[in-house]
Design a protein around this motif. Structure first.
Motif, mmCIF file in Angstrom:
data_model
loop_
_atom_site.group_PDB
_atom_site.id
_atom_site.type_symbol
_atom_site.label_atom_id
_atom_site.label_comp_id
_atom_site.label_asym_id
_atom_site.label_seq_id
_atom_site.Cartn_x
_atom_site.Cartn_y
_atom_site.Cartn_z
ATOM 1 N N TRP A 126 -47.710 63.430 -32.397
ATOM 2 C CA TRP A 126 -47.783 64.794 -31.535
ATOM 3 C C TRP A 126 -49.297 65.111 -31.618
ATOM 4 O O TRP A 126 -49.948 65.266 -32.714
ATOM 5 C CB TRP A 126 -46.956 65.632 -32.416
ATOM 6 N N HIS A 131 -48.844 75.789 -30.230
ATOM 7 C CA HIS A 131 -47.192 75.424 -30.558
ATOM 8 C C HIS A 131 -46.501 75.761 -29.377
ATOM 9 O O HIS A 131 -45.523 74.932 -29.275
ATOM 10 C CB HIS A 131 -47.066 76.363 -31.901
ATOM 11 N N ALA A 132 -46.698 76.706 -28.594
ATOM 12 C CA ALA A 132 -45.763 77.170 -27.620
ATOM 13 C C ALA A 132 -45.672 76.118 -26.192
ATOM 14 O O ALA A 132 -44.931 76.161 -25.461
ATOM 15 C CB ALA A 132 -45.974 78.508 -26.832
ATOM 16 N N ASP A 133 -46.767 75.197 -26.274
ATOM 17 C CA ASP A 133 -46.992 74.411 -25.171
ATOM 18 C C ASP A 133 -46.267 73.080 -25.584
ATOM 19 O O ASP A 133 -46.604 72.273 -24.375
ATOM 20 C CB ASP A 133 -48.577 74.118 -24.747
ATOM 21 N N LEU A 134 -45.911 72.850 -26.513
ATOM 22 C CA LEU A 134 -45.365 71.298 -26.929
ATOM 23 C C LEU A 134 -44.048 71.326 -26.429
ATOM 24 O O LEU A 134 -43.378 72.384 -26.779
ATOM 25 C CB LEU A 134 -45.657 71.035 -28.411
ATOM 26 N N ILE A 136 -40.345 69.867 -27.025
ATOM 27 C CA ILE A 136 -40.029 69.075 -28.300
ATOM 28 C C ILE A 136 -39.115 67.776 -28.082
ATOM 29 O O ILE A 136 -38.929 66.938 -28.853
ATOM 30 C CB ILE A 136 -39.029 70.034 -28.989
ATOM 31 N N TYR A 190 -51.057 75.597 -34.288
ATOM 32 C CA TYR A 190 -51.417 74.403 -33.525
ATOM 33 C C TYR A 190 -50.718 73.297 -34.141
ATOM 34 O O TYR A 190 -50.546 72.821 -35.170
ATOM 35 C CB TYR A 190 -52.843 73.999 -33.490
ATOM 36 N N PRO A 192 -46.991 70.248 -33.770
ATOM 37 C CA PRO A 192 -45.578 70.367 -33.748
ATOM 38 C C PRO A 192 -45.165 71.267 -35.125
ATOM 39 O O PRO A 192 -43.915 71.460 -34.889
ATOM 40 C CB PRO A 192 -45.198 68.791 -33.730
ATOM 41 N N TRP A 194 -45.645 73.987 -36.286
ATOM 42 C CA TRP A 194 -45.637 75.453 -35.912
ATOM 43 C C TRP A 194 -44.928 75.755 -34.806
ATOM 44 O O TRP A 194 -44.714 77.018 -34.166
ATOM 45 C CB TRP A 194 -47.200 75.969 -35.615
ATOM 46 N N THR A 195 -44.300 74.697 -34.076
ATOM 47 C CA THR A 195 -43.233 75.196 -32.939
ATOM 48 C C THR A 195 -42.195 75.828 -33.251
ATOM 49 O O THR A 195 -41.524 76.503 -32.410
ATOM 50 C CB THR A 195 -42.904 73.859 -32.128
ATOM 51 N N CYS A 196 -41.572 75.689 -34.392
ATOM 52 C CA CYS A 196 -40.291 76.348 -34.831
ATOM 53 C C CYS A 196 -40.517 77.165 -35.869
ATOM 54 O O CYS A 196 -40.710 76.867 -36.896
ATOM 55 C CB CYS A 196 -39.394 75.227 -34.943
ATOM 56 N N ASN A 242 -43.197 85.097 -34.345
ATOM 57 C CA ASN A 242 -42.625 83.971 -33.401
ATOM 58 C C ASN A 242 -41.121 83.984 -33.690
ATOM 59 O O ASN A 242 -40.362 83.240 -33.757
ATOM 60 C CB ASN A 242 -43.103 82.816 -33.344
#
Length: 692
Positions: A126, A131-134, A136, A190, A192, A194-196, A242
């Protein structure tokens, strides 16, 4: 517009999402400024020298993490040598071989340097994008759930537990090195990991536990303390920015967010933001329990797996609050107790849980390795916490009891008598009805999609059954297997065809799409018509409306009668409507059974090792019988071959068909069972007609 959504909620949600976009733009700019800034301490602690701050954390006695952390290492070593030996062996594998168990995939080898951005099972990596651009769900065989499990750092909690018992500083050093490696590879905001915000919260609480155990180790230096405080501050700030809140629905994700903030706020008063995190989280915790925990104690996601996860999270959080004299409110303690009672009721006679809905093996503070259908350990913790013998199944002491409650909780638990035998029980809000007598058990599933029709973890299992007898399950829910790693398998495991219910015209009860693994329609809406229980028999009758959307609509009505004296079940399926339809009547068997068609109307599922079997008999001309291959999963990432008996009928409606399910616990009972089936066929008894 799925589920019960008001126009006001839609308007508020549209406003929230527009604000969210603006806040994400600000977050991008702030992250560039905040990188490597260090922890934001209160004025009192910011004035301390590095040495004084280190001394404070080494010696502080408050706040209290969990009562068990003070005595568990000593008690485990002295009173549970076998469990200690197992823990130490796992710690050696982690430290010396970089190998440890991950969900249902068994032991995984991670190499000399752990790559925190690469899925250890699929091998897919990954990028370190914002984080918001990835994305899932990528459809390339990757599974973010597996990567997230690694990055929750639960294996380091195991290593820290072992260090607290054996004091081997090589293990504490391995913990510190892996945490340093993790931070170097995962700059805040930055990648995966930190995406959730839920994952950030679960990792933060695991890190708090690791820190609590290792803060007196010789390998914790002033520099490492500053790193940990910065890491905690980053995690809390990221969660607060977030939050997974929505005006449409909140779920275990948002509950995890606020619980993570609560633990950070309670355990780190040295941080400037801690007081606000704690106050906000306490307020939201009560609000979310009111929304997400039903009156009869079930989590409102139509999933026993997520019920375990949410219960574990709330159980340990309530213990944290009690240890630190934080008031939550008696009403919420009663809700917690009801959640434990729900687990006690749905456990099969073999002590394992039926896996209704999704089960991804998620844990909160994983003090011991557990399969997804292992829920009984929480009852031991609850028995000691509430001094409640109804939650005590045996004198077996799970490690969770020691690490959360300590020696006092252990003694309190052992002094309790074991609970009496259970009887049949209904959970109307949950939609779960359980018929019991001795070791005979049937769970009737009338659960909804969950979360007011906007749930994402329900399966197409309306009016499905689980059946256990003679010491083992025979009919069981298939479980989950995986999420995004195999979208076709994900689709199958939650399909109508993989559950012991009725499929009509090849359609799903609730609409699903293979490309949208967490979206399920709200078409079925099961409704209970009748429930009664007594010393001689239990009866449940229900119907669902998932097939009303067909060109000629169909209502599926099912009755399940349990004769406790003769130990058999009578199931009657009525398909009400008009037109000509193709119906499949499905009985999904557990893995490890030999399933054979004895004749066109009789199937035997046999466990030759135990000498037990279940006979499923059609009580009339119920169509063509086939034995079809299926799968059953007991833990995320693991599956075993199983089979289903499927009777297919092409017929005009209305149509009524019936079945007898007769367990045979020993060969000498076979003749009696077959005679019973013959009498039932001759009687032509109709449950539904007799109830009119």
């Amino acid at each position: 517009m799925r589920g019960d959504v008001t126009w006001r909620a839609l308007a508020l949600e549209a406003w929230r999402r527009s604000m969210r976009c603006a806040l994400l733009r600000l977050e991008r700019m702030e992250l560039a400024r905040r990188r490597d800034q260090g922890a934001r301490l209160t004025a009192e602690f910011a004035r301390l020298s590095d040495a004084a701050l280190l001394d404070r954390f080494r010696s502080r006695r408050a706040p209290i993490f969990l009562p068990g952390f003070a005595s568990a290492p000593r008690v485990t070593l002295a009173r549970f040598p076998r469990e200690t030996e197992k823990l130490i062996a796992t710690a050696r594998k982690i430290a010396d071989e970089h190998r440890w168990p991950l969900l249902g995939f068994g032991d995984v080898q991670f190499g000399h340097q752990v790559d925190w951005l690469r899925c250890p099972v699929s091998g897919t990596g990954w990028p370190l994008a914002f984080h918001a651009d990835l994305k899932i769900v990528r459809g390339d065989g990757s599974d973010i759930r597996v990567l997230w499990e690694l990055n929750r750092l639960g294996h380091l909690l195991t290593l820290a537990q072992a260090w607290s018992i054996a004091q081997d500083e090589r293990w504490s050093e391995e913990c510190w090195r892996q945490i340093e490696s993790w931070r170097a590879q995962n700059p805040i905001g930055y990648g995966p990991n930190w995406t959730c915000a839920m994952e950030v919260a679960l990792r933060a609480v695991n890190l708090l536990a690791i820190f609590e155990l290792l803060r007196r180790s010789s390998n914790m230096t002033a520099e490492r303390l500053k790193m940990m405080l910065a890491l905690f501050d980053e995690h809390g700030a990221h969660i607060r920015r977030n939050l997974e809140f929505s005006y449409l629905v909140t779920s275990n994700h948002y509950l995890s967010n606020i619980v993570g903030l609560l633990w950070l706020g309670v355990m780190l008063p040295e941080l400037r933001a801690a007081r606000e995190w704690r106050a906000f989280a306490l307020r939201e915790l009560r609000s979310e329990m009111d929304k997400q925990i039903l009156d009869d104690g079930a989590d409102d996601e139509s999933s026993t797996g997520y019920h375990r996860f949410v219960l574990e999270m709330l159980l340990y959080t309530f213990m944290l609050c009690r240890a630190n004299r934080i008031e939550i409110g008696e009403r919420y303690w009663e809700k917690l107790r009801a959640m434990l009672a729900y687990v006690r009721a749905y456990l099969r006679p073999d002590g394992r849980a039926p896996l209704i809905g999704d089960t991804d093996g998620g844990r909160f503070l994983p003090f011991a390795e557990r399969e997804a259908d292992d829920h009984a350990y929480l009852l031991a913790v609850g028995a000691a916490l509430f001094d409640a013998s109804e939650f005590k199944l045996s004198n077996d002491v799970p490690p969770e009891l020691l690490w959360t409650g300590g020696e006092e909780a252990l003694d309190r638990f052992l002094a309790l008598p074991t609970s009496a035998q259970l009887t049949s029980v209904a959970f109307p809000r949950a939609g779960v009805y359980i018929q019991r007598a001795d070791d005979a058990y049937l769970l009737f599933n009338a659960t909804s999609t969950g979360l007011h029709g906007r749930g994402s973890h329900a399966h197409n299992d309306a009016l499905g059954i689980e059946l256990s007898a003679c010491g083992r399950p025979f009919l069981r829910d298939p479980g989950t297997f995986v999420y995004s790693a195999d979208l076709h398998a994900r689709h199958l495991f939650r399909s109508t065809a993989f559950h012991s219910t009725v499929e009509i015209d090849g359609e799903e009860q609730n609409r699903t799409c293979e490309r949208a693994p967490f979206v399920i329609g709200d078409d079925a809406r099961p409704r209970i018509i009748r429930w009664e229980t007594g010393p001689d028999r239990d009866l449940v009758i229900a119907e669902h409306y998932g097939y009303h959307r067909l060109s000629s609509s169909v209502t599926h009505r099912r009755a399940v009668l349990f004769d406790k004296r003769s130990r058999f079940w009578l199931i009657e399926d009525a398909l009400l409507g008009e037109g000509h339809h193709r119906a499949k009547f499905i009985f999904h068997f557990d893995s490890g059974l030999v399933v054979e068609s004895l004749d066109a109307g009789l199937v035997e599922a046999c466990d030759h090792r135990a000498g037990a079997a279940l006979l499923v008999a059609a009580l009339g001309s119920n169509g063509a019988l086939t034995i079809e291959d299926r799968w059953t999963s007991r833990h995320y990432g693991e599956r075993r071959a199983s089979q289903a008996a499927v009777w297919s009928v092409d017929s005009a409606l209305p149509l009524v068909v019936s079945w007898a399910l007769v367990p045979v616990c020993a060969e000498r009972e076979r003749g009696t069972a077959q005679g019973l089936i013959a009498r039932l066929r001759a009687d032509r008894f109709s449950v539904l007609m007799s109830e009119r």
